[in-house]
Scaffold this motif. Structure first.
Motif, PDB file in Angstrom:
ATOM      1  N   LEU A 137      47.731  43.591  38.595  1.00 12.52           N
ATOM      2  CA  LEU A 137      47.983  42.291  39.219  1.00 12.52           C
ATOM      3  C   LEU A 137      48.225  42.440  40.713  1.00 12.52           C
ATOM      4  O   LEU A 137      47.705  41.661  41.521  1.00 12.52           O
ATOM      5  N   GLU A 138      48.992  43.463  41.098  1.00  7.39           N
ATOM      6  CA  GLU A 138      49.249  43.705  42.519  1.00  7.39           C
ATOM      7  C   GLU A 138      47.960  44.082  43.244  1.00  7.39           C
ATOM      8  O   GLU A 138      47.723  43.655  44.377  1.00  7.39           O
ATOM      9  N   VAL A 139      47.142  44.888  42.574  1.00  6.62           N
ATOM     10  CA  VAL A 139      45.872  45.303  43.185  1.00  6.62           C
ATOM     11  C   VAL A 139      44.971  44.100  43.406  1.00  6.62           C
ATOM     12  O   VAL A 139      44.367  43.933  44.482  1.00  6.62           O
ATOM     13  N   ILE A 140      44.872  43.231  42.405  1.00  3.68           N
ATOM     14  CA  ILE A 140      44.035  42.031  42.531  1.00  3.68           C
ATOM     15  C   ILE A 140      44.551  41.129  43.650  1.00  3.68           C
ATOM     16  O   ILE A 140      43.760  40.600  44.457  1.00  3.68           O
ATOM     17  N   ASN A 141      45.857  40.944  43.719  1.00  4.86           N
ATOM     18  CA  ASN A 141      46.430  40.124  44.794  1.00  4.86           C
ATOM     19  C   ASN A 141      46.124  40.718  46.163  1.00  4.86           C
ATOM     20  O   ASN A 141      45.835  39.989  47.124  1.00  4.86           O
ATOM     21  N   PHE A 142      46.187  42.036  46.248  1.00  8.30           N
ATOM     22  CA  PHE A 142      45.888  42.709  47.515  1.00  8.30           C
ATOM     23  C   PHE A 142      44.419  42.489  47.891  1.00  8.30           C
ATOM     24  O   PHE A 142      44.103  42.180  49.055  1.00  8.30           O
ATOM     25  N   LEU A 245      43.418  47.561  55.561  1.00 16.16           N
ATOM     26  CA  LEU A 245      42.757  46.994  54.390  1.00 16.16           C
ATOM     27  C   LEU A 245      41.578  47.852  53.953  1.00 16.16           C
ATOM     28  O   LEU A 245      41.374  48.093  52.751  1.00 16.16           O
ATOM     29  N   ASP A 246      40.793  48.319  54.921  1.00 19.82           N
ATOM     30  CA  ASP A 246      39.633  49.147  54.591  1.00 19.82           C
ATOM     31  C   ASP A 246      40.056  50.472  53.965  1.00 19.82           C
ATOM     32  O   ASP A 246      39.372  50.982  53.072  1.00 19.82           O
ATOM     33  N   MET A 247      41.157  51.033  54.445  1.00 18.77           N
ATOM     34  CA  MET A 247      41.630  52.294  53.889  1.00 18.77           C
ATOM     35  C   MET A 247      41.982  52.115  52.410  1.00 18.77           C
ATOM     36  O   MET A 247      41.565  52.909  51.559  1.00 18.77           O
ATOM     37  N   VAL A 248      42.746  51.085  52.091  1.00 18.15           N
ATOM     38  CA  VAL A 248      43.202  50.890  50.709  1.00 18.15           C
ATOM     39  C   VAL A 248      42.037  50.492  49.799  1.00 18.15           C
ATOM     40  O   VAL A 248      41.855  51.078  48.718  1.00 18.15           O
ATOM     41  N   THR A 249      41.238  49.514  50.215  1.00 13.34           N
ATOM     42  CA  THR A 249      40.131  49.076  49.363  1.00 13.34           C
ATOM     43  C   THR A 249      39.095  50.183  49.203  1.00 13.34           C
ATOM     44  O   THR A 249      38.518  50.352  48.123  1.00 13.34           O
ATOM     45  N   MET A 255      38.018  55.873  43.902  1.00 13.66           N
ATOM     46  CA  MET A 255      38.693  56.307  42.676  1.00 13.66           C
ATOM     47  C   MET A 255      37.977  55.793  41.436  1.00 13.66           C
ATOM     48  O   MET A 255      38.066  56.384  40.360  1.00 13.66           O
ATOM     49  N   TYR A 256      37.259  54.680  41.593  1.00 11.13           N
ATOM     50  CA  TYR A 256      36.442  54.143  40.504  1.00 11.13           C
ATOM     51  C   TYR A 256      34.954  54.487  40.700  1.00 11.13           C
ATOM     52  O   TYR A 256      34.102  53.908  40.024  1.00 11.13           O
ATOM     53  N   ASN A 257      34.655  55.399  41.609  1.00 11.11           N
ATOM     54  CA  ASN A 257      33.263  55.774  41.897  1.00 11.11           C
ATOM     55  C   ASN A 257      32.382  54.556  42.165  1.00 11.11           C
ATOM     56  O   ASN A 257      31.238  54.466  41.697  1.00 11.11           O
ATOM     57  N   GLY A 258      32.933  53.621  42.913  1.00 11.04           N
ATOM     58  CA  GLY A 258      32.175  52.444  43.317  1.00 11.04           C
ATOM     59  C   GLY A 258      32.121  51.335  42.289  1.00 11.04           C
ATOM     60  O   GLY A 258      31.552  50.273  42.554  1.00 11.04           O
ATOM     61  N   MET A 259      32.704  51.553  41.105  1.00 14.45           N
ATOM     62  CA  MET A 259      32.664  50.548  40.026  1.00 14.45           C
ATOM     63  C   MET A 259      34.037  49.890  39.879  1.00 14.45           C
ATOM     64  O   MET A 259      34.634  49.888  38.810  1.00 14.45           O
ATOM     65  N   ASN A 260      34.538  49.350  40.952  1.00 13.54           N
ATOM     66  CA  ASN A 260      35.865  48.738  40.968  1.00 13.54           C
ATOM     67  C   ASN A 260      35.919  47.542  40.019  1.00 13.54           C
ATOM     68  O   ASN A 260      35.287  46.513  40.266  1.00 13.54           O
ATOM     69  N   ASN A 265      37.528  39.800  39.472  1.00 15.82           N
ATOM     70  CA  ASN A 265      38.543  38.758  39.645  1.00 15.82           C
ATOM     71  C   ASN A 265      38.527  38.124  41.028  1.00 15.82           C
ATOM     72  O   ASN A 265      39.340  37.239  41.313  1.00 15.82           O
ATOM     73  N   ILE A 266      37.646  38.599  41.887  1.00 15.06           N
ATOM     74  CA  ILE A 266      37.611  38.043  43.239  1.00 15.06           C
ATOM     75  C   ILE A 266      36.176  37.692  43.618  1.00 15.06           C
ATOM     76  O   ILE A 266      35.225  38.004  42.910  1.00 15.06           O
ATOM     77  N   TYR A 267      36.018  37.030  44.731  1.00 16.26           N
ATOM     78  CA  TYR A 267      34.716  36.593  45.223  1.00 16.26           C
ATOM     79  C   TYR A 267      34.331  37.435  46.442  1.00 16.26           C
ATOM     80  O   TYR A 267      35.173  37.916  47.176  1.00 16.26           O
ATOM     81  N   GLU A 268      33.029  37.633  46.613  1.00 18.49           N
ATOM     82  CA  GLU A 268      32.492  38.386  47.753  1.00 18.49           C
ATOM     83  C   GLU A 268      32.971  39.843  47.806  1.00 18.49           C
ATOM     84  O   GLU A 268      33.540  40.281  48.800  1.00 18.49           O
ATOM     85  N   PRO A 269      32.724  40.615  46.752  1.00 19.90           N
ATOM     86  CA  PRO A 269      33.135  42.028  46.788  1.00 19.90           C
ATOM     87  C   PRO A 269      32.462  42.827  47.897  1.00 19.90           C
ATOM     88  O   PRO A 269      33.033  43.793  48.402  1.00 19.90           O
ATOM     89  N   ASN A 270      31.247  42.437  48.281  1.00 19.27           N
ATOM     90  CA  ASN A 270      30.546  43.196  49.323  1.00 19.27           C
ATOM     91  C   ASN A 270      31.267  43.135  50.663  1.00 19.27           C
ATOM     92  O   ASN A 270      31.018  43.944  51.551  1.00 19.27           O
ATOM     93  N   LEU A 271      32.154  42.159  50.802  1.00 19.03           N
ATOM     94  CA  LEU A 271      32.945  42.064  52.031  1.00 19.03           C
ATOM     95  C   LEU A 271      33.987  43.172  52.084  1.00 19.03           C
ATOM     96  O   LEU A 271      34.459  43.541  53.156  1.00 19.03           O
ATOM     97  N   LEU A 272      34.333  43.724  50.915  1.00 14.00           N
ATOM     98  CA  LEU A 272      35.393  44.727  50.826  1.00 14.00           C
ATOM     99  C   LEU A 272      34.867  46.108  50.481  1.00 14.00           C
ATOM    100  O   LEU A 272      35.480  47.109  50.820  1.00 14.00           O
ATOM    101  N   ARG A 273      33.754  46.189  49.782  1.00  8.89           N
ATOM    102  CA  ARG A 273      33.292  47.453  49.223  1.00  8.89           C
ATOM    103  C   ARG A 273      33.011  48.488  50.300  1.00  8.89           C
ATOM    104  O   ARG A 273      32.343  48.218  51.289  1.00  8.89           O
TER     105      ARG A 273
END
Length: 331
Positions: A137-142, A245-249, A255-260, A265-273
């Motif tokens: 839940l904390e990760v999703i909120n972040f 933000l970039d460091m954490v995301t 850690m998920y080998n790109g399969m986060n 649960n969020i929109y626009e993952p490419n903005l963060l990936r």
């Protein structure tokens, strides 16, 4: 490993800075100095290790024969970025010290670590994923906060780009003129703004058939998208909050080998990936490689990432930091 008397660590950084056209190289000796004067014992040990590294024949031979090509590729920084069509659209995108620290981590893993991962990596990786699930839940909120922040920065960048475009009509006209002369320029520009292959194919058909006013409007739009991307990239790179933000995301992604899984649960993952899944599939050690490079950046720039370090220690657990800190023989 044979020892040579070429250059010790600090002299190496100074040598590269003096003989390189890349501003990122000039930051390396600042990184080294920052670690050297630190009261942190680990940083002192890193400095000692760097001196040993650059006194070895393997690294010295590699760097002083192939310095330019390897440096420009590994550190991936150009003092100016030209968007492909020979138009002279350039903006200063000098890398931040955090980014260069990350690339320095890749260097350590590639050249010094021989691309070998620690024996306990996979066991700790499983524990890290369990820890992340416990704090889902904390990760999703972040991630949602990071998405909203990046969207805000993106909108600000678009407004900045619009002002730039309004004041550079001749530059846009030159872009259109050069693109109309070359199909390869058109394809390169379309790919640079991430148009789909179907849209690119449609543009190619229009290019070959009849370069009418509708087609020219599309080329102008590609120019505008390129400027927006260029300014957004620069703004992200030099924005303190974006660095964190970039460091954490990015670390979560690796850690998920790109399969986060949290992107569901969020929109626009490419903005963060940080990197897409296929990047991690190409080389099986790439997940650890990216994590280690981020760890080096965390260690060298603890003043920047103090909040990120605290958050990551909570989410991934102390064993991950211990593995990166100490390292163990490869399996």
């Amino acid at each position: 490993m044979a020892v040579c008397n070429e250059l010790i660590g600090k002299e190496f950084f100074e040598h590269v800075a003096d003989f390189s056209h890349f501003s990122s190289m000039k930051l390396l000796k600042d990184i080294f100095y920052k670690m050297e004067i630190s009261e942190d014992k680990v940083s002192h040990q890193i400095v000692k290790n760097i001196n040993n590294i650059f006194n070895c024949e393997k690294v010295s031979k590699y760097f002083f024969v192939e310095t330019d090509g390897y440096m420009s590729d590994l550190f991936a920084n150009y003092d100016a970025v030209n968007y492909g069509v020979g138009t002279g659209i350039k903006t200063n995108l000098d890398s931040t010290i955090e980014l260069i620290s990350h690339e320095l981590g890749h260097f350590f893993f590639d050249i010094v670590g021989d691309k070998e991962i620690p024996c306990d990596y996979y066991d700790i990786q499983n524990q890290v994923l369990q820890n992340l699930n416990m704090h889902s839940l904390e990760v999703i909120n972040f991630l949602n906060y990071a998405k909203d922040y990046k969207n805000k920065l993106k909108q600000e960048s678009i407004l900045e780009a619009q002002k730039y475009i309004e004041n550079h009509e001749e530059e846009k006209a030159l872009f259109v003129d050069e693109t109309l002369k070359s199909l390869s320029h058109l394809i390169h520009a379309a790919r640079a703004v991430r148009l789909s292959q179907a849209d690119i194919d449609s543009l190619v058909c229009e290019y070959l058939a009849d370069k009418n006013e509708s087609f020219i409007c599309k080329v102008k739009k590609i120019y505008e998208w390129q400027i927006e991307d260029q300014i957004f990239s620069r703004n992200q790179r030099f924005d303190h909050e974006s660095q964190i933000l970039d460091m954490v995301t990015g670390l979560i992604d690796s850690m998920y080998n790109g399969m986060n899984p949290y992107y569901d649960n969020i929109y626009e993952p490419n903005l963060l990936r940080g990197h897409p899944p296929f990047y991690f599939e190409e080389v099986k050690t790439r997940g650890f490689d990216e994590q280690f490079a981020d760890y080096v950046a965390l260690r060298i720039n603890e003043d920047t990432y103090v909040s990120a370090i605290s958050l990551l220690k909570k989410w991934v657990g102390s064993d991950w930091f211990t593995m990166m800190e100490i390292g163990r023989a490869s399996c």
